[in-house]
Design a protein around this motif. Structure first.
Motif, PDB file in Angstrom:
ATOM      1  N   TYR A  25       0.899  -1.208   0.117  1.00  0.00           N
ATOM      2  CA  TYR A  25       0.146   0.088   0.142  1.00  0.00           C
ATOM      3  C   TYR A  25       0.520   0.912   0.036  1.00  0.00           C
ATOM      4  O   TYR A  25       0.630   2.535  -0.780  1.00  0.00           O
ATOM      5  CB  TYR A  25      -1.220  -0.020   1.608  1.00  0.00           C
ATOM      6  N   GLU A  28       2.811   1.970  -3.232  1.00  0.00           N
ATOM      7  CA  GLU A  28       1.729   1.983  -4.628  1.00  0.00           C
ATOM      8  C   GLU A  28       1.096   3.588  -4.077  1.00  0.00           C
ATOM      9  O   GLU A  28       1.188   4.779  -5.074  1.00  0.00           O
ATOM     10  CB  GLU A  28       0.971   1.325  -4.823  1.00  0.00           C
ATOM     11  N   THR A  29       1.003   3.984  -3.126  1.00  0.00           N
ATOM     12  CA  THR A  29       0.702   5.640  -2.995  1.00  0.00           C
ATOM     13  C   THR A  29       2.031   5.999  -3.098  1.00  0.00           C
ATOM     14  O   THR A  29       1.559   7.373  -3.649  1.00  0.00           O
ATOM     15  CB  THR A  29       0.678   5.711  -1.384  1.00  0.00           C
ATOM     16  N   LYS A  31       4.363   5.983  -5.453  1.00  0.00           N
ATOM     17  CA  LYS A  31       4.096   5.922  -6.661  1.00  0.00           C
ATOM     18  C   LYS A  31       3.729   7.095  -7.331  1.00  0.00           C
ATOM     19  O   LYS A  31       4.069   7.071  -8.650  1.00  0.00           O
ATOM     20  CB  LYS A  31       4.309   4.538  -7.401  1.00  0.00           C
TER      21      LYS A  31
END
Length: 105
Positions: A25, A28-29, A31
């Motif tokens: 999580y 991905e955040t 990115k």
């Protein structure tokens, strides 16, 4: 038929059940390259892992100020982010992007 407004608000904390999911999580955040999304994600992880009250005690900050700082509209100092990550047992790692070409001065 349910209306869109009647649906419950999505809370990612409901799905952060283990360390691997938490790390995924956060990666991905990150990115997204959006500092506000990142501080909100760290806040979600903090709520999930140890709770804001315990976190506030751990880093010597006020609970309400942490909620505010680690929200999408917050403006957490980098030092605060580092203290929070340390208290959560999370290390940051850096790497060069494969497509990165350094600028020459």
């Amino acid at each position: 038929m349910k209306k869109f407004d009647d649906l419950p608000e999505f809370d990612p904390a409901d799905y952060l059940n283990d360390d691997a999911t938490i790390v995924a999580y956060l990666i991905e955040t990150a990115k997204e390259h959006d500092p506000r999304a990142m501080q909100k994600a760290i806040g979600v992880v903090a709520r999930t892992k140890i709770g804001m009250t315990a976190l506030a005690r751990s880093i010597g900050a006020g609970r309400e100020s942490l909620y505010k700082a680690l929200s999408e509209n917050g403006n957490a100092e980098f030092a605060t982010i580092m203290k929070v990550l340390d208290a959560l047992g999370i290390d940051m790692e850096f790497k060069m992007r494969e497509s990165h070409e350094p600028e020459h001065a």
